[in-house]
Write an enzyme that holds these catalytic residues in place. Structure first.
Site, short mmCIF file in Angstrom:
data_model
loop_
_atom_site.label_atom_id
_atom_site.label_comp_id
_atom_site.label_asym_id
_atom_site.label_seq_id
_atom_site.Cartn_x
_atom_site.Cartn_y
_atom_site.Cartn_z
N SER A 76 0.84 -1.19 0.00
CA SER A 76 0.00 0.00 0.00
C SER A 76 0.88 1.26 0.00
O SER A 76 1.70 1.43 -0.90
CB SER A 76 -0.96 -0.05 1.20
OG SER A 76 -1.97 0.91 1.08
N ASP A 128 -8.97 -4.15 -6.33
CA ASP A 128 -8.52 -3.48 -5.10
C ASP A 128 -9.38 -2.24 -4.86
O ASP A 128 -9.42 -1.33 -5.69
CB ASP A 128 -7.04 -3.09 -5.23
CG ASP A 128 -6.41 -2.66 -3.92
OD1 ASP A 128 -7.07 -1.92 -3.16
OD2 ASP A 128 -5.26 -3.06 -3.65
N HIS A 136 -7.77 -5.46 -0.78
CA HIS A 136 -6.61 -4.57 -0.82
C HIS A 136 -5.32 -5.35 -0.67
O HIS A 136 -5.15 -6.11 0.28
CB HIS A 136 -6.74 -3.53 0.29
CG HIS A 136 -5.64 -2.52 0.32
ND1 HIS A 136 -5.09 -1.99 -0.83
CD2 HIS A 136 -4.98 -1.94 1.36
CE1 HIS A 136 -4.16 -1.13 -0.50
NE2 HIS A 136 -4.05 -1.09 0.81
#
Length: 514
Positions: A224, A454, A482
Site C-alpha cells: 500500500s 482493489d 486490498h
C-alpha cells in the site's frame, strides 16, 4: 537458482525483449566481505558518520516470550537527521525491529518491510506479524521493519485528545471542519516536526538504515503506502536498489483530489459487489433484489445522519461511523463479506448497532478504555507533507460532479470528505512536492503488484506506477481486496522467487486469488 527458476527467468527476459523493454540485469549479491556502507556522493561528514553508525540490538521491550521454535525479535534505534539539509543539526531516533533469518547458513541479506498507512508501524509488523512471511522470506532474510517519521515509536504525531477524536471520527455535521481542527491541533503540538515528516525524508532514513545494516543495496517489500516509500527510494537512490517488490501501488502522478475520486470509484465497485452478493442469500438484511440491494445499504447508512442508533454503552452510531466501519471491512474483499452481513443484520432488523460500531471502532483504533491507538494523525501529517492539496472551488465542483457519476452511493454521504482525504487545505506546512511519475532511471528492475478489484489502491495505479518506472514488471492478481501478497499463493511464490534470487515473473503474468 533451481532449473525451474532458470527457465522462468529466460522466458521473462525473452518476453520483455520481444516487447521492446529494457531489462537491466538484477544486481548480484556480493559476499559479506565485499559489502560497503557508502553514503551518497558529496554527503557531509556528519551524514557519512550516521551511515556508519553501530546499531545496538537488544530484546524488544514488552516483547512476549517467543513460542517454542520461534526466533526472538530484536529492537534498536537508528539516528538520522531531522532535516537532511542540516545533517549536523538536530537528530531523531527511528525505531527498528529485526528477526534474524531462520536458516543462517542460507541467509542472503536483509529484507526491509513496510506495512503501509501511512502511519502503520513497521516495528509491529516484524514483532507481531512476521509469520505472514514465514517460509522462503524468513528463511533467507533478516526481516527488518522501522517506524517511519511521525508513526509508532518514531517522533509520533498525536494531535487530538480523545474527546476531540470522538467528535472528529463521528460527527455528521456538515459544518464540522475536520481539516481545520486537525491542522490547528498539530500546529500547536508539532510545529517544528511537520515539515520533516514527508515520505522522501523516510526514504532517506531507509538508506541510512541500509548503510547501518551493512547492506550495499536495499531489498524491500512494501504494501500500500509502502509502495510509494519504495518508489521514492528508487528515485532518490536508484543505484542502491536491490530487489524491490511493491504491492498495492500508491502512485502520485495525479493531484490528490483526482486520486481520491479514483479510490471512491473503486470502493463503490466493492460496495455494489457485496450488496449484490448479499441479496443472493436468504438471510441477507438487504432483501433479495440484487439491483436494489446496494441502494438500500447506502440509504440505511445515510439515514443514520438523521436517526443515529444508540448502543449499549450509550454511544451513538452515526452515519460517519457506520460508513467508516462498512468500507473498512470491504477493503479486505469478499473474504470479509460475511462479517459485514453479520453486523448489518441486527442493525437493520432490530436497531442493534453494536456490531457496526465495533467495526468502526476497529477502523478508527478506538479502544475499550475510550482511548485511540490508530495512526490517524500520522496519516494526515505524512500525507499532507507529501501532496499539496489546494483545489479551487471550480475544480472541486467539477470533481464532485464526476464523483456523483463514478461513485454515487459512496460519495453522497459527504462528497467533500471523500475527495479531501485527508483535508490538507489548511495544513500549516506547505509541501514542495508536486504530482509526478517516478522514473528511477538507473534502478534495478522493480516488481509492481496490483489487484484487479482493489478497493483502496485501484489497479490502474499499479499500471501507471509500472509504466512510469524505467525498469519494472507488473504482476497482476485477479480478485478483490486490498493488496495481493496475503491473498494469493501464486503471488507469494512469485514475490519470494524475485526477492530471494531475482527471478522476475513473465511479463503479463496473472495470478488467481486463493
Amino acid at each position: 537458482m533451481t532449473l525451474r527458476r532458470s527457465r522462468r527467468a529466460l522466458l521473462t527476459v525473452a518476453l520483455l525483449l520481444a516487447a521492446g523493454c529494457t531489462v537491466p540485469s538484477q544486481p548480484p549479491r556480493p559476499d559479506r566481505a565485499d559489502r560497503e556502507t557508502t553514503a551518497p556522493d558529496g554527503a557531509a561528514p556528519e551524514l557519512k558518520a550516521l551511515y556508519g553508525q553501530r546499531l545496538d540490538w537488544a530484546e524488544c521491550p514488552d516483547q512476549p516470550d517467543p513460542a517454542d521454535g520461534d526466533p526472538a525479535v530484536e529492537c534498536t534505534t537508528l539516528k538520522v537527521p531531522l532535516d537532511y539539509a542540516d545533517p549536523g543539526g538536530r537528530t531523531i531516533k527511528v525505531a527498528v525491529a529485526r528477526l534474524r533469518a531462520t536458516r543462517a547458513g542460507e541467509r542472503v541479506g536483509t529484507l526491509v518491510l513496510n506495512p503501509g498507512g501511512p502511519g502503520n508501524s513497521g516495528v509491529d509488523q516484524v514483532r507481531s506479524g512476521w509469520k505472514a512471511y514465514r517460509g522462503a522470506l524468513s528463511d533467507h532474510f533478516d526481516l527488518v521493519g522501522f517506524d517511519p517519521r511521525g508513526a509508532g515509536r518514531t517522533t509520533p504525531v498525536h494531535c487530538l485528545d480523545d474527546r476531540t477524536r470522538d467528535e472528529w471520527t463521528s460527527s455528521d455535521d456538515p459544518g464540522y471542519d475536520r481539516g481545520r481542527v486537525l491542522a490547528d491541533a498539530c500546529q500547536a503540538k508539532h510545529a517544528a516536526l511537520l515539515p520533516h515528516l514527508g515520505t522522501r525524508d523516510s526514504a532517506r532514513d531507509m538508506d541510512v538504515l541500509r548503510g547501518a545494516l551493512g547492506e550495499p543495496r536495499l531489498d524491500f517489500l512494501g504494501s500500500s503506502y509502502g509502495t510509494y516509500l519504495g518508489a521514492l527510494y528508487a528515485e532518490e537512490f536508484p543505484t542502491r536498489t536491490g530487489h524491490l517488490a511493491l504491492d498495492g501501488s500508491v502512485e502520485r502522478s495525479l493531484d490528490p483530489v483526482r486520486l481520491n475520486g479514483e479510490t471512491a470509484a473503486a470502493a463503490e465497485t466493492a460496495l455494489r459487489a457485496f450488496a449484490a452478493d448479499c441479496a443472493t442469500r436468504p438471510e441477507c438484511p438487504l432483501g433479495q433484489d440484487r439491483a436494489a440491494a446496494p441502494g438500500r445499504l447506502a440509504d440505511f447508512l445515510d439515514g443514520l445522519r438523521d436517526h443515529p442508533l444508540p448502543t449499549e454503552d450509550g454511544r451513538l452510531l452515526t452515519a460517519t461511523l457506520a460508513w467508516t466501519g462498512a468500507l473498512d471491512v470491504l477493503y479486505n474483499g469478499s473474504r470479509s463479506w460475511g462479517r459485514l452481513r453479520q453486523a448489518l443484520e441486527p442493525a437493520l432488523d432490530h436497531g442493534d448497532a453494536g456490531e457496526l460500531l465495533r467495526l468502526a471502532d476497529g477502523a478508527n483504533g478506538h479502544e475499550e478504555d475510550g482511548g485511540y491507538s490508530a495512526p490517524a494523525d500520522a496519516f494526515a501529517a505524512i500525507t499532507c507533507a507529501d501532496a499539496l492539496m489546494a483545489p479551487t472551488e471550480e475544480e472541486l465542483r467539477a470533481a464532485r460532479a464526476e464523483l456523483a457519476v463514478r461513485a454515487p452511493l459512496v460519495g453522497r454521504h459527504d462528497d467533500r470528505a471523500a475527495l479531501l482525504e485527508p483535508d490538507c487545505r489548511r495544513w500549516p506546512f506547505r509541501t514542495a512536492e508536486r504530482p509526478a511519475r517516478i522514473r528511477a532511471e538507473d534502478s534495478a528492475t522493480i516488481l509492481v503488484i496490483g489487484s484487479t478489484g482493489d478497493p483502496v489502491t485501484p489497479y490502474v495505479w499499479a499500471q501507471r506506477m509500472a509504466a512510469g518506472f524505467a525498469h519494472a514488471v507488473l504482476l497482476t492478481r485477479d480478485g478483490d481486496g486490498h493488496t495481493a501478497y496475503d491473498k494469493s499463493g501464486c503471488v507469494r511464490e512469485a514475490v519470494a522467487d524475485f526477492l530471494v534470487d531475482g527471478t522476475l515473473p513473465a511479463a503479463g503474468t496473472h495470478c488467481p486469488s486463493d
